[in-house]
Design an enzyme around this catalytic site. Structure first.
Site, PDB file in Angstrom:
ATOM      1  N   ASP A 144      -6.394  40.557 -12.567  1.00 53.35           N
ATOM      2  CA  ASP A 144      -5.619  39.674 -13.445  1.00 53.35           C
ATOM      3  C   ASP A 144      -6.466  39.162 -14.605  1.00 53.35           C
ATOM      4  OD1 ASP A 144      -3.314  39.976 -12.027  1.00 53.35           O
ATOM      5  OD2 ASP A 144      -3.486  38.103 -10.912  1.00 53.35           O
ATOM      6  N   ASP A 154      -9.048  36.354  -9.399  1.00 47.77           N
ATOM      7  CA  ASP A 154      -8.500  37.705  -9.250  1.00 47.77           C
ATOM      8  C   ASP A 154      -9.028  38.583 -10.389  1.00 47.77           C
ATOM      9  OD1 ASP A 154      -5.592  39.102  -8.005  1.00 47.77           O
ATOM     10  OD2 ASP A 154      -6.677  39.995  -9.690  1.00 47.77           O
ATOM     11  N   ARG A 211      -4.446  45.605  -2.273  1.00 49.90           N
ATOM     12  CA  ARG A 211      -4.444  44.878  -1.001  1.00 49.90           C
ATOM     13  C   ARG A 211      -3.059  44.335  -0.761  1.00 49.90           C
ATOM     14  NH1 ARG A 211      -8.991  40.419  -0.091  1.00 49.90           N
ATOM     15  NH2 ARG A 211      -7.697  39.291  -1.562  1.00 49.90           N
ATOM     16  N   THR A 235      -1.129  41.256   4.790  1.00 42.87           N
ATOM     17  CA  THR A 235      -2.069  41.775   5.803  1.00 42.87           C
ATOM     18  C   THR A 235      -3.494  41.890   5.256  1.00 42.87           C
ATOM     19  OG1 THR A 235      -1.745  44.067   5.144  1.00 42.87           O
ATOM     20  CG2 THR A 235      -0.223  43.192   6.790  1.00 42.87           C
TER      21      THR A 235
HETATM   22  C1  PRP Z   1      -9.152  43.519  -5.629  1.00 40.19           C
HETATM   23  C2  PRP Z   1     -10.519  44.028  -6.019  1.00 40.19           C
HETATM   24  C3  PRP Z   1     -10.843  44.973  -4.898  1.00 40.19           C
HETATM   25  C4  PRP Z   1     -10.185  44.304  -3.710  1.00 40.19           C
HETATM   26  C5  PRP Z   1     -11.251  43.636  -2.887  1.00 40.19           C
HETATM   27  O1  PRP Z   1      -8.164  44.444  -5.942  1.00 40.19           O
HETATM   28  O2  PRP Z   1     -10.560  44.630  -7.286  1.00 40.19           O
HETATM   29  O3  PRP Z   1     -10.347  46.284  -5.065  1.00 40.19           O
HETATM   30  O4  PRP Z   1      -9.278  43.319  -4.225  1.00 40.19           O
HETATM   31  O5  PRP Z   1     -10.707  43.077  -1.740  1.00 40.19           O
HETATM   32  P1  PRP Z   1     -11.051  43.602  -0.272  1.00 40.19           P
HETATM   33  O6  PRP Z   1     -12.531  43.787  -0.223  1.00 40.19           O
HETATM   34  O7  PRP Z   1     -10.569  42.493   0.609  1.00 40.19           O
HETATM   35  O8  PRP Z   1     -10.299  44.874  -0.034  1.00 40.19           O
HETATM   36  P2  PRP Z   1      -6.601  44.151  -5.720  1.00 40.19           P
HETATM   37  O9  PRP Z   1      -6.199  44.616  -4.362  1.00 40.19           O
HETATM   38  O10 PRP Z   1      -6.322  42.723  -6.076  1.00 40.19           O
HETATM   39  O11 PRP Z   1      -5.907  45.154  -6.732  1.00 40.19           O
HETATM   40  P3  PRP Z   1      -5.941  45.211  -8.330  1.00 40.19           P
HETATM   41  O12 PRP Z   1      -7.325  45.666  -8.738  1.00 40.19           O
HETATM   42  O13 PRP Z   1      -4.916  46.232  -8.634  1.00 40.19           O
HETATM   43  O14 PRP Z   1      -5.626  43.840  -8.883  1.00 40.19           O
HETATM   44  N1  URA Z   2      -9.983  40.456  -5.070  1.00 43.98           N
HETATM   45  C1  URA Z   2     -10.206  39.703  -6.184  1.00 43.98           C
HETATM   46  O1  URA Z   2      -9.835  40.105  -7.300  1.00 43.98           O
HETATM   47  N2  URA Z   2     -10.851  38.540  -6.038  1.00 43.98           N
HETATM   48  C2  URA Z   2     -11.277  38.093  -4.845  1.00 43.98           C
HETATM   49  O2  URA Z   2     -11.876  37.004  -4.783  1.00 43.98           O
HETATM   50  C3  URA Z   2     -11.020  38.871  -3.711  1.00 43.98           C
HETATM   51  C4  URA Z   2     -10.383  40.057  -3.851  1.00 43.98           C
END
Ligand code: PRP
Ligand code: URA
Length: 209
Positions: A203, A200, A104, A108
């Site tokens: 993380d 997160d 994400r 945005t």
């Molecule tokens: C997180 C999570 C989803 C997304 C959800 O990933 O694992 O993929 O956010 O958010 P959304 O429904 O608003 O799209 P992130 O983008 O943080 O990436 P990562 O798994 O690499 O940390």
């Molecule tokens: N992605 C995450 O990892 N946590 C949230 O709460 C939303 C998006």
């Protein structure tokens, strides 16, 4: 309209509480996500088709049921979805594993695809997309778009925690995709984080910040 299933099994709810807890460290967090993914896989496979075969027991010949060889594939959304793959494979070991890389944009909140690799026979497989979090729904919708663009016909979406906004977004964009969740939370905050959520997911799984 796609259906929404909330898996309120006591074991899932118990483990999810410790996944949410900010004092749960990386090792335990990872183990708990793996365990909940296995429990959810048990529920999500409830409708797998069976066929009857003859089996020789030590006593007689009996009619008995076996899975009728459905072709399945698990697709984690990178990164955090990776934490759920092994747990699902424990129950569906013959499934193939595809990968969709999305992150994400922090400003945005729109998903950006950086990787996609799926099994070759996409059209014949039943896909389960896994990701711990369904927040705005942008990542899930983009992952489903990506699978459909490559020919996928049967897709389920499975996550630990969903916000109502994310559920609505999948239902709006992909009303053929059923949604399987362990908990439906209250809302999103101003940064697109699920409240109360778990923070997160990537993380916490991988110990980054
Ligand atoms: C997180 C999570 C989803 C997304 C959800 O990933 O694992 O993929 O956010 O958010 P959304 O429904 O608003 O799209 P992130 O983008 O943080 O990436 P990562 O798994 O690499 O940390
Ligand atoms: N992605 C995450 O990892 N946590 C949230 O709460 C939303 C998006």
């Amino acid at each position: 309209m796609s259906k929404v299933f909330v898996f309120d099994h006591p074991l899932i709810q118990h483990k999810l509480t410790y996944i949410r807890d900010k004092n749960t460290g990386t090792k335990e967090f990872r183990e708990l996500v793996d365990e909940v993914a296995t429990l959810m896989a048990f529920e999500i496979t409830r409708d797998l088709p069976l066929e009857e075969i003859d089996v020789e027991t030590p006593v007689t010949t009996a009619k008995a049921k076996v899975l009728s060889g459905k072709k399945m594939a698990i697709v984690p959304i990178l990164r955090a979805g990776i934490g759920m793959v092994d747990g699902v494979l424990k129950l569906i070991p013959a499934a193939k594993v595809g990968h969709i890389g999305l992150y994400r944009d922090p400003v945005t909140l729109k998903p950006i695809e950086y990787y996609a690799k799926l099994p070759a026979d996409v059209e014949e497989r039943d896909f389960i997309i896994v990701d711990p979090m369904l927040a705005t729904g942008g990542s899930a919708v983009e992952a489903i778009n990506s699978l459909k663009k490559r020919g996928a016909k049967s897709i389920k979406f499975m996550c630990l925690i969903a916000a109502p906004e994310g559920v609505e977004e999948i239902q709006k964009q992909h009303n053929d995709v059923d949604i399987y969740i362990a908990a439906l939370d209250e809302k999103l905050d101003d940064h697109g984080y699920i409240v109360p959520g778990l923070g997160d997911a990537g993380d916490r799984l991988f110990g980054t910040k």
